[in-house]
Design a protein around this motif. Structure first.
Motif, PDB file in Angstrom:
ATOM      1  N   ALA A 309       0.837  -1.203   0.000  1.00 56.42           N
ATOM      2  CA  ALA A 309       0.000   0.000   0.000  1.00 56.42           C
ATOM      3  C   ALA A 309       0.873   1.255   0.000  1.00 56.42           C
ATOM      4  CB  ALA A 309      -0.922  -0.001   1.214  1.00 56.42           C
ATOM      5  N   ALA A 310       0.422   2.290  -0.712  1.00 60.82           N
ATOM      6  CA  ALA A 310       1.164   3.554  -0.774  1.00 60.82           C
ATOM      7  C   ALA A 310       0.207   4.689  -1.080  1.00 60.82           C
ATOM      8  CB  ALA A 310       2.258   3.480  -1.842  1.00 60.82           C
ATOM      9  N   ASP A 311       0.463   5.849  -0.455  1.00 61.74           N
ATOM     10  CA  ASP A 311      -0.372   7.037  -0.660  1.00 61.74           C
ATOM     11  C   ASP A 311       0.506   8.254  -0.421  1.00 61.74           C
ATOM     12  OD1 ASP A 311      -2.285   8.975  -0.821  1.00 61.74           O
ATOM     13  OD2 ASP A 311      -3.570   8.185   0.773  1.00 61.74           O
ATOM     14  N   ASP A 312       0.590   9.162  -1.402  1.00 56.60           N
ATOM     15  CA  ASP A 312       1.452  10.337  -1.259  1.00 56.60           C
ATOM     16  C   ASP A 312       0.685  11.637  -1.060  1.00 56.60           C
ATOM     17  OD1 ASP A 312       0.370  10.719  -3.755  1.00 56.60           O
ATOM     18  OD2 ASP A 312       2.275  10.902  -4.821  1.00 56.60           O
ATOM     19  N   GLY A 313      -0.656  11.581  -1.058  1.00 51.00           N
ATOM     20  CA  GLY A 313      -1.451  12.784  -0.890  1.00 51.00           C
ATOM     21  C   GLY A 313      -1.626  13.597  -2.154  1.00 51.00           C
ATOM     22  N   LEU A 314      -0.850  13.288  -3.188  1.00 52.94           N
ATOM     23  CA  LEU A 314      -0.955  13.982  -4.468  1.00 52.94           C
ATOM     24  C   LEU A 314      -1.861  13.213  -5.416  1.00 52.94           C
ATOM     25  CD1 LEU A 314       0.161  16.389  -6.163  1.00 52.94           C
ATOM     26  CD2 LEU A 314       1.985  14.850  -6.924  1.00 52.94           C
ATOM     27  N   PHE A 315      -1.633  11.904  -5.482  1.00 56.82           N
ATOM     28  CA  PHE A 315      -2.468  11.002  -6.259  1.00 56.82           C
ATOM     29  C   PHE A 315      -3.366  10.210  -5.303  1.00 56.82           C
ATOM     30  CE2 PHE A 315       1.171  11.654  -9.018  1.00 56.82           C
ATOM     31  CZ  PHE A 315       0.607  11.736 -10.278  1.00 56.82           C
ATOM     32  N   ARG A 339      -0.931   0.509 -10.127  1.00 53.70           N
ATOM     33  CA  ARG A 339      -0.927   1.933 -10.443  1.00 53.70           C
ATOM     34  C   ARG A 339      -0.529   2.632  -9.139  1.00 53.70           C
ATOM     35  NH1 ARG A 339      -3.345   1.967 -15.713  1.00 53.70           N
ATOM     36  NH2 ARG A 339      -3.395  -0.260 -16.205  1.00 53.70           N
ATOM     37  N   TYR A 340       0.656   3.286  -9.123  1.00 54.21           N
ATOM     38  CA  TYR A 340       1.222   3.726  -7.852  1.00 54.21           C
ATOM     39  C   TYR A 340       1.533   5.219  -7.820  1.00 54.21           C
ATOM     40  CZ  TYR A 340       5.751   3.287 -10.305  1.00 54.21           C
ATOM     41  OH  TYR A 340       6.790   3.405 -11.189  1.00 54.21           O
ATOM     42  N   PRO A 371       5.392   7.932 -12.394  1.00 56.64           N
ATOM     43  CA  PRO A 371       4.276   8.882 -12.437  1.00 56.64           C
ATOM     44  C   PRO A 371       4.681  10.163 -13.174  1.00 56.64           C
ATOM     45  CG  PRO A 371       4.659   8.079 -10.196  1.00 56.64           C
ATOM     46  CD  PRO A 371       5.831   7.642 -11.011  1.00 56.64           C
ATOM     47  N   PHE A 372       3.692  10.843 -13.751  1.00 56.79           N
ATOM     48  CA  PHE A 372       3.991  12.154 -14.328  1.00 56.79           C
ATOM     49  C   PHE A 372       2.954  13.160 -13.836  1.00 56.79           C
ATOM     50  CE2 PHE A 372       0.608  12.269 -17.461  1.00 56.79           C
ATOM     51  CZ  PHE A 372       0.560  13.584 -17.868  1.00 56.79           C
ATOM     52  N   GLY A 393     -20.829  24.937 -18.870  1.00 52.15           N
ATOM     53  CA  GLY A 393     -21.359  25.792 -17.818  1.00 52.15           C
ATOM     54  C   GLY A 393     -20.979  25.318 -16.431  1.00 52.15           C
ATOM     55  N   GLU A 394     -20.079  24.356 -16.340  1.00 53.74           N
ATOM     56  CA  GLU A 394     -19.640  23.843 -15.042  1.00 53.74           C
ATOM     57  C   GLU A 394     -18.466  24.668 -14.511  1.00 53.74           C
ATOM     58  OE1 GLU A 394     -18.759  19.675 -15.299  1.00 53.74           O
ATOM     59  OE2 GLU A 394     -20.572  19.234 -16.477  1.00 53.74           O
ATOM     60  N   ASN A 395     -18.026  24.316 -13.333  1.00 56.95           N
ATOM     61  CA  ASN A 395     -16.809  24.894 -12.761  1.00 56.95           C
ATOM     62  C   ASN A 395     -15.928  23.741 -12.303  1.00 56.95           C
ATOM     63  OD1 ASN A 395     -15.019  26.876 -11.887  1.00 56.95           O
ATOM     64  ND2 ASN A 395     -15.943  26.964  -9.842  1.00 56.95           N
ATOM     65  N   ALA A 396     -15.743  22.794 -13.205  1.00 53.53           N
ATOM     66  CA  ALA A 396     -15.030  21.562 -12.875  1.00 53.53           C
ATOM     67  C   ALA A 396     -13.537  21.816 -12.708  1.00 53.53           C
ATOM     68  CB  ALA A 396     -15.265  20.529 -13.971  1.00 53.53           C
ATOM     69  N   GLU A 397     -12.914  21.001 -11.870  1.00 55.84           N
ATOM     70  CA  GLU A 397     -11.489  21.151 -11.577  1.00 55.84           C
ATOM     71  C   GLU A 397     -10.720  19.925 -12.057  1.00 55.84           C
ATOM     72  OE1 GLU A 397     -11.069  21.931  -7.451  1.00 55.84           O
ATOM     73  OE2 GLU A 397     -11.995  23.923  -7.574  1.00 55.84           O
ATOM     74  N   PRO A 398      -9.455  20.105 -12.418  1.00 62.02           N
ATOM     75  CA  PRO A 398      -8.654  18.988 -12.913  1.00 62.02           C
ATOM     76  C   PRO A 398      -8.376  17.952 -11.827  1.00 62.02           C
ATOM     77  CG  PRO A 398      -7.300  20.930 -12.611  1.00 62.02           C
ATOM     78  CD  PRO A 398      -8.719  21.364 -12.412  1.00 62.02           C
ATOM     79  N   TYR A 399      -7.823  16.837 -12.217  1.00 63.34           N
ATOM     80  CA  TYR A 399      -7.638  15.703 -11.316  1.00 63.34           C
ATOM     81  C   TYR A 399      -6.460  14.879 -11.817  1.00 63.34           C
ATOM     82  CZ  TYR A 399      -9.579  13.271 -15.237  1.00 63.34           C
ATOM     83  OH  TYR A 399      -9.747  12.790 -16.503  1.00 63.34           O
ATOM     84  N   THR A 400      -6.088  13.882 -11.043  1.00 63.25           N
ATOM     85  CA  THR A 400      -5.078  12.907 -11.459  1.00 63.25           C
ATOM     86  C   THR A 400      -5.733  11.536 -11.548  1.00 63.25           C
ATOM     87  OG1 THR A 400      -4.400  12.479  -9.169  1.00 63.25           O
ATOM     88  CG2 THR A 400      -3.220  14.214 -10.372  1.00 63.25           C
ATOM     89  N   ILE A 401      -5.080  10.608 -12.282  1.00 65.52           N
ATOM     90  CA  ILE A 401      -5.691   9.295 -12.502  1.00 65.52           C
ATOM     91  C   ILE A 401      -4.689   8.164 -12.272  1.00 65.52           C
ATOM     92  CG2 ILE A 401      -7.379  10.124 -14.175  1.00 65.52           C
ATOM     93  CD1 ILE A 401      -5.578   8.910 -16.395  1.00 65.52           C
TER      94      ILE A 401
END
Length: 463
Positions: A309-315, A339-340, A371-372, A393-401
């Motif tokens: 398990a791994a989590d960096d807070g960015l992804f 996918r890490y 990762p990039f 007409g949305e105010n959607a924000e970008p994301y990572t995958i």
């Protein structure tokens, strides 16, 4: 958004709607799964045929079209030869993953149902390929001023290695900016690392005569089978047990498939089969040790059960999926897809698993892509986000995958729609890489408007 421009784009989309979906259907009709190379067809006959059809669509629109030795192709609007360095691009792919089993109709005959199209590749990535070509068609017909030529790149090896783009970037200059319509809207500015490996049992089979499941390392299988020696077995909700001659049993496990980067809501048929074998004490001693090790990987898609398990807070946190199981050279093997995030690596994941599997199995590193992440401050990134929000007409924000797209291979690129996992879909609409892969027609037409507007605005930037 300029109202006159908005109305003109609307008119163009309405005028071309019928042709758009006819062209998608024409591409879907080709089984473009990668296959052994043939002369002039480095990724097999299917991808080669799909590429020719994609380029034929471009030529019909009056666009320049180039087949690059069967490895990739592109349609181009604007002046510029092979060595052109100052150009913009879109990048999609025409190859597909294998269809698997359980489709409600022929996967290569696109059909419509309640405003949705269904067929292998409609969403990943033949539909988006057609949208990019029609975006260039708009620029051409409306004689939009071009500061830079625009290429719609059409790949044919995205699903099993992206060697098409590796070759292209070795032989052609990279675009100034590129977006890949092979993800979710509004925009993806980061992709997890991708590790592919293989887990191979140290010992040979004992009571398991044969075991098979899955069709691609990056897809969650909905079916797995085994032929085993056993005295008495019973069918369960997800596993059917059929007695055969000579003390053999044929077991068939069913799950719910999907893309390896999105395991939520899926059921891996291999994991179902392994649990059944262990619960019914089918494996021999060494087989049992190997299957118990595999079960720790299947037990939790975040890798917590097997120590990776791994989590960096960015992804979002790491995911792990096993897509294919089989017997090779007398040993059971299973593929692994991770996918890490940024705080681990394929080498580290394999090292942890090898330590846990000591004496039971070996774990290889067959592919490892870091990762990039693309800064949101870039004007070209903001243009894409703003184009989406202006159209919707949305105010959607970008994301990572967690998925991997062509964007990671280019020096300045993002992935940019047209998927909408946040919007409700009917039960009959299957996911990418899954059974009955589907796409909403209205969402595609909306996406075309976004791509047209984004290209118009990108042409105004000075790179």
């Amino acid at each position: 958004m300029n109202e006159e421009l908005c109305r003109d784009i609307e008119r163009f989309v309405e005028e071309n709607e019928k042709a758009i979906f006819e062209d998608i259907a024409w591409l879907v009709a080709v089984n473009s799964e990668n296959s052994p190379a043939e002369p002039g067809k480095p990724f097999g006959a299917g991808p080669a045929e799909a590429l020719e059809r994609g380029l034929a669509i471009a030529k019909r629109m009056g666009l320049a079209a180039e087949n690059c030795e069967g490895r990739i192709g592109y349609a181009q609007l604007g002046e510029g030869d092979k060595a052109c360095r100052d150009y913009l691009a879109t990048i999609t792919h025409l190859d597909v993953v294998p269809v698997g089993e359980g489709w409600s109709a022929d996967p290569f005959t696109m059909r419509e149902r309640e405003g949705w199209i269904i067929g292998r590749g409609v969403m990943d990535d033949k539909g988006p390929s057609v949208l990019c070509l029609y975006a260039l068609k708009y620029l051409k017909e409306r004689q939009i001023p071009l500061r830079y030529p625009v290429r719609a790149l059409l790949g044919v090896n995205e699903e099993i290695g992206m060697q098409d783009v590796v070759w292209y970037l070795d032989n052609y200059p990279a675009p100034l900016f590129c977006f890949s319509p092979d993800a979710n809207f509004p925009l993806c500015n980061g992709e997890k690392g991708i590790y592919h490996g293989r887990i191979r049992a140290t010992s040979g089979p004992e009571n398991i005569v044969d075991i098979r499941g899955g069709f691609a390392a990056n897809a969650i299988p909905d079916k797995a089978e085994a032929w085993v020696k056993a005295k008495d077995l019973q069918s369960t909700g997800r596993v059917s047990a059929e007695q055969m001659p000579d003390g053999l049993w044929h077991l068939t496990a069913v799950g719910e498939g999907g893309h390896a980067s999105m395991p939520e809501g899926t059921v891996n048929a291999i994991g179902v089969l392994i649990d059944y074998l262990l619960q019914n004490s089918v494996p021999g001693e060494e087989e049992g040790s190997f299957l118990r090790f595999l079960s720790t990987i299947h037990a939790a898609s975040d890798g917590s059960a097997c120590g990776i398990a791994a989590d960096d807070g960015l992804f979002r946190p790491l995911t792990v999926v096993c897509g294919v199981i089989g017997v090779e050279d007398g040993h059971i093997f299973q593929t692994i897809d991770c996918r890490y995030p940024t705080n681990t690596s394929g080498e580290k994941i394999a090292a942890i698993l090898n330590e846990r599997a000591k004496g039971i199995a070996t774990v290889s590193v067959d592919h490892d892509a870091e990762p990039f992440y693309m800064s949101l401050d870039k004007p070209e990134v903001q243009v894409c986000i703003n184009a989406y929000n202006a159209v919707t007409g949305e105010n959607a924000e970008p994301y990572t995958i967690g998925g991997g797209t062509y964007a990671r291979d280019f020096p300045n690129a993002v992935s940019f729609g047209p998927e909408h996992p946040e919007r409700p879909a009917p039960d009959f609409a299957g996911p990418i890489h899954g059974v009955d892969e589907a796409a909403c027609k209205a969402w595609f037409l909306e996406a075309l408007k976004v791509y047209i507007l984004a290209l118009i605005e990108l042409e105004k930037l000075k790179f």
